[in-house]
Design a protein around this motif. Sequence first.
Motif, PDB file in Angstrom:
ATOM      1  N   GLN A  32       0.874  -1.163   0.000  1.00  0.00           N
ATOM      2  CA  GLN A  32       0.000   0.000   0.000  1.00  0.00           C
ATOM      3  C   GLN A  32       0.914   1.216   0.000  1.00  0.00           C
ATOM      4  OE1 GLN A  32      -2.467   0.925   3.517  1.00  0.00           O
ATOM      5  NE2 GLN A  32      -4.157   1.035   2.053  1.00  0.00           N
ATOM      6  N   ARG A  33       0.849   1.995  -1.039  1.00  0.00           N
ATOM      7  CA  ARG A  33       1.711   3.169  -1.152  1.00  0.00           C
ATOM      8  C   ARG A  33       0.959   4.420  -0.714  1.00  0.00           C
ATOM      9  NH1 ARG A  33       6.376   1.902  -4.164  1.00  0.00           N
ATOM     10  NH2 ARG A  33       6.132  -0.030  -5.310  1.00  0.00           N
ATOM     11  N   PHE A  34       1.684   5.331  -0.145  1.00  0.00           N
ATOM     12  CA  PHE A  34       1.097   6.584   0.318  1.00  0.00           C
ATOM     13  C   PHE A  34       1.722   7.748  -0.392  1.00  0.00           C
ATOM     14  CE2 PHE A  34       0.825   3.567   3.835  1.00  0.00           C
ATOM     15  CZ  PHE A  34      -0.532   3.576   4.057  1.00  0.00           C
TER      16      PHE A  34
END
Length: 181
Positions: free
Chosen positions: A179-181
């Motif tokens: 999960q990239r932010f």
Amino acid sequence: MSNPLFNASLLESLDFSDSEGIHFNPTITLKNPGNALTIRPLQRDDYDHGYYEVLRQLTTVGEPSLEDFQTRFDEMLACDGTYYVIVVEDTNTKQVVASCSLVIEKKFIRQCTKRGRIEDVVVDGSCRGKQLGKLLVLTAKKLARKLECYKLTLECEKDKIPFYEKFGFRNNECFYMVQRF
């Protein structure tokens, strides 16, 4: 020599008498990685020695300033026994031409052991084909063993799996999620 991220004697103490089935042709070693090349820990002044130029050939790094680099370096240095960034330097140009990171995660499981993780393996385009990636991965593997990791893992693109299988890594069919932010 600038301030290293970890003590270089750790690299010097690694036993390469068993290459674990990894063959180098022509022969290169940790002490002799090639003409005008040396393997060493990342140093605090490597911002000015092409470290980011090499990393940019692997992934997006943005435009960190010298201060950003030195702050992160100091943070990593303060986490003794955790970060081992190994680089290859061209001694003629004083530029970093390859890099590999070994990150040690301290665990509560398995008698409070450690897990190693290889990350950010990259060789400058001008030095590809000189077996430097192979030498860096073998060095990180031997270092993880010396540091008593119970396992060593890495994440890679599907087309790189055959390269890493040569070192004994295997695809264990676990799902890697992100999960990239």
